[in-house]
Design a protein around this motif. Structure first.
Motif, PDB file in Angstrom:
ATOM      1  N   THR A  45       0.788  -0.934  -0.001  1.00 60.09           N
ATOM      2  CA  THR A  45       0.113  -0.044  -0.076  1.00 60.09           C
ATOM      3  C   THR A  45       0.823   1.196  -0.084  1.00 60.09           C
ATOM      4  O   THR A  45       0.604   2.188  -0.587  1.00 60.09           O
ATOM      5  CB  THR A  45      -0.932  -0.060   1.228  1.00 60.09           C
ATOM      6  OG1 THR A  45      -1.751  -1.126   1.223  1.00 60.09           O
ATOM      7  CG2 THR A  45      -1.799   1.281   1.375  1.00 60.09           C
ATOM      8  N   VAL A  46       1.943   1.334   0.907  1.00 62.86           N
ATOM      9  CA  VAL A  46       2.723   2.358   0.801  1.00 62.86           C
ATOM     10  C   VAL A  46       3.304   2.762  -0.494  1.00 62.86           C
ATOM     11  O   VAL A  46       3.309   3.997  -0.803  1.00 62.86           O
ATOM     12  CB  VAL A  46       3.863   2.227   1.914  1.00 62.86           C
ATOM     13  CG1 VAL A  46       4.853   3.375   1.925  1.00 62.86           C
ATOM     14  CG2 VAL A  46       3.431   2.047   3.131  1.00 62.86           C
ATOM     15  N   MET A  47       3.993   1.711  -1.215  1.00 63.89           N
ATOM     16  CA  MET A  47       4.430   1.897  -2.543  1.00 63.89           C
ATOM     17  C   MET A  47       3.390   2.381  -3.457  1.00 63.89           C
ATOM     18  O   MET A  47       3.750   3.422  -4.257  1.00 63.89           O
ATOM     19  CB  MET A  47       5.135   0.590  -2.793  1.00 63.89           C
ATOM     20  CG  MET A  47       5.692   0.639  -4.380  1.00 63.89           C
ATOM     21  SD  MET A  47       7.058   1.922  -4.137  1.00 63.89           S
ATOM     22  CE  MET A  47       7.595   1.928  -5.774  1.00 63.89           C
ATOM     23  N   LEU A  48       2.128   1.759  -3.437  1.00 64.96           N
ATOM     24  CA  LEU A  48       0.946   2.408  -4.046  1.00 64.96           C
ATOM     25  C   LEU A  48       0.610   3.689  -4.204  1.00 64.96           C
ATOM     26  O   LEU A  48       0.372   4.699  -5.079  1.00 64.96           O
ATOM     27  CB  LEU A  48      -0.172   1.470  -4.333  1.00 64.96           C
ATOM     28  CG  LEU A  48      -1.414   1.783  -5.139  1.00 64.96           C
ATOM     29  CD1 LEU A  48      -1.102   2.066  -6.503  1.00 64.96           C
ATOM     30  CD2 LEU A  48      -2.506   0.958  -4.817  1.00 64.96           C
ATOM     31  N   THR A  49       0.473   4.129  -2.629  1.00 65.18           N
ATOM     32  CA  THR A  49       0.402   5.394  -2.495  1.00 65.18           C
ATOM     33  C   THR A  49       1.291   6.386  -2.805  1.00 65.18           C
ATOM     34  O   THR A  49       1.109   7.856  -3.158  1.00 65.18           O
ATOM     35  CB  THR A  49      -0.237   5.689  -0.791  1.00 65.18           C
ATOM     36  OG1 THR A  49       0.903   5.101  -0.015  1.00 65.18           O
ATOM     37  CG2 THR A  49      -1.313   4.924  -0.654  1.00 65.18           C
ATOM     38  N   LEU A  50       2.560   5.972  -2.598  1.00 73.39           N
ATOM     39  CA  LEU A  50       3.465   6.832  -3.174  1.00 73.39           C
ATOM     40  C   LEU A  50       3.464   7.152  -4.701  1.00 73.39           C
ATOM     41  O   LEU A  50       3.985   8.413  -5.028  1.00 73.39           O
ATOM     42  CB  LEU A  50       5.073   6.327  -2.863  1.00 73.39           C
ATOM     43  CG  LEU A  50       6.170   6.688  -3.185  1.00 73.39           C
ATOM     44  CD1 LEU A  50       6.479   8.267  -2.360  1.00 73.39           C
ATOM     45  CD2 LEU A  50       7.508   5.736  -2.843  1.00 73.39           C
TER      46      LEU A  50
END
Length: 478
Positions: free
Chosen positions: A371-376
């Motif tokens: 999720t962190v990578m996607l939101t980044l």
């Protein structure tokens, strides 16, 4: 009964658990909710408890594993000839495979158009509780304390406050890198500290191995709960997106990786038979760090990569080498969300997807979820973060394939670099694998790596993935 179970190959245990998990998930759905409140039935609660307990155990062991593995891997480079060159080649191949993977993801997103005609109401989506941004990414690199711990306080429906602690994997990596470099620079006086680190890592790997042996049981709970929670309805609504992700992962795993082995003079068949123990555990655990000891044993025992080099490349890859989570997934997901909200992406935004996938992959930090990578990625492109809430519904199902691809790449790159540098044991790479998926210690002369006595003993007892000592020194170096 226990001795009979130990004679069953680990791969077979996992496959049985996959089938049993699906069956129990279907049964739990047929039992339906309980009471007027629609609470989960006893079987659903049991599956959820088993699965969440397995994941919690993996998460518990990850912080000390990151700290000790990275320190030891950096310190171990002092035993390797041309260490700087090997590290540079490793980073280069990380970037090359990430570029290929993100290009495949963008191509599939444009061709399959998964965000068009989903039939999902956009008003029902919401932003995720946690998001990523470049500023947050940069801030998170600076350690807030020695252990990278963060605390959060929340209140339940009754107003009772509770405080929970969590760790920041990026900060742990930065701390470990700094300590490892400092230990190498200090020299002889740091040898007792490095010996302690090695011993502590062996202990942590032993505990992690105990957790890994629970993987079949965890598989039943995780997969059964996923079938009960999501069924096929949610997957059907996001069918094109799910299919696009798995096609992309399959292209990387079954086309790109074999072509890379072939281009570097290695057998694709031997690569697949050798990496399979790590792939199947990554699929179940959904954690690159949790799969680390098996990935390292695959790299050393099956691929003939020197232990001294593998002890650096594999732990480093487990924290930064994420073709599934950081390349395929965010590329297709970003295009899906743009299509879902009717936003046309420019050439510049597509280039930004490539940039974020190659540079920002450390944001995933080897733990479960992306999720962190996607939101980044979304925040960099200026796309609505509300779309993440929609994709979270199928994330556990996607994360299995993503992690399996991740660990396959984490074992591949050290093998390619070792082959190009002429330090690989080709006799071991091409040796037949046993029923447990590993090359037998006495089937070929091992001239480049030493596997721990525990790992050798595990093969004779039927255990298939006992972790090798992650930073044992090679008898011949590199």
């Amino acid at each position: 009964m226990l001795s009979a179970l130990r004679r069953v190959p680990f791969a077979v245990q996992v496959l049985i658990a996959l089938v049993l998990g699906i069956v129990l998930g279907v049964v739990a759905r047929q039992l339906g909710p309980v009471g007027e409140a629609g609470d989960p039935n006893w079987l659903a609660v049991t599956l959820d408890t088993i699965g969440s307990t397995f994941v919690a155990l993996l998460r518990t062991i990850v912080p000390p594993l990151i700290l000790l593995a990275v320190i030891s891997s950096i310190a171990n480079l002092r035993n390797v000839t041309n260490a700087a060159r090997l590290a540079g080649q490793t980073l280069l191949w990380f970037a090359i495979t990430a570029l290929i993977a993100v290009a495949i993801g963008i191509g599939l997103g444009l061709v399959m158009r998964p965000g068009v005609g989903t039939g999902v109401d956009p008003s029902g989506v919401s932003e995720p509780s946690s998001t990523g941004s470049w500023l947050a990414f940069l801030d998170s690199i600076v350690p807030a304390n020695f252990l990278g711990l963060t605390a959060s306080t929340s209140a339940d429906d009754a107003g009772v406050l509770s405080t929970s602690l969590s760790f920041n994997a990026l900060q742990l990596i930065v701390i470990a890198i700094a300590i490892g470099i400092a230990a190498v620079k200090v020299g002889k006086s740091a040898e007792p500290f490095l010996a302690f680190t090695q011993s502590a890592l062996d202990v942590v790997l032993k505990v992690l191995w105990w957790v890994i042996r629970l993987a079949p049981l965890g598989t039943v709970g995780l997969l059964g709960n996923a079938v009960y929670s999501y069924g096929w309805t949610t997957i059907g609504a996001l069918g094109s997106f799910t299919l696009a992700i798995y096609i992309g992962l399959a292209l990387v795993l079954f086309v790109v990786y074999p072509l890379l082995t072939l281009a570097n003079g290695l057998s694709p068949v031997k690569y697949f038979t050798g990496v399979w123990p790590a792939v199947q555990l990554g699929f179940v655990s959904r954690s690159s760090m949790g799969t680390l000891p098996v990935t390292q044993r695959v790299t050393v025992t099956n691929f003939g990569v020197p232990q001294s080099y593998a002890s650096f490349a594999v732990p480093f890859g487990a924290t930064t080498k994420m073709d599934g989570c950081a390349a395929i997934y965010p590329a297709i997901a970003a295009i899906f969300i743009a299509q879902f909200f009717g936003i046309d992406l420019s050439i510049t935004q597509y280039l930004l997807i490539v940039f974020v996938s190659v540079i920002g992959s450390a944001a995933t930090a080897g733990t479960t979820g992306a999720t962190v990578m996607l939101t980044l990625t979304l925040s960099t492109l200026g796309l609505p973060l509300e779309g993440v809430g929609l994709l979270l519904a199928v994330d556990p199902i996607l994360d299995m394939g993503r992690t399996a691809t991740n660990v396959a790449g984490q074992a591949l790159i050290p093998a390619i670099v070792a082959k190009r540098e002429g330090i690989i044991d080709l006799e071991r790479y091409n040796a037949p694998r046993g029923l447990d998926g590993f090359v037998s210690e006495d089937s070929t002369t091992d001239t480049t790596a030493t596997v721990s006595a525990e790992a050798a003993a595990s093969e004779t007892t039927g255990a298939t993935a006992e972790p090798a000592a992650s930073t044992a020194k090679s008898s011949s170096g590199a």
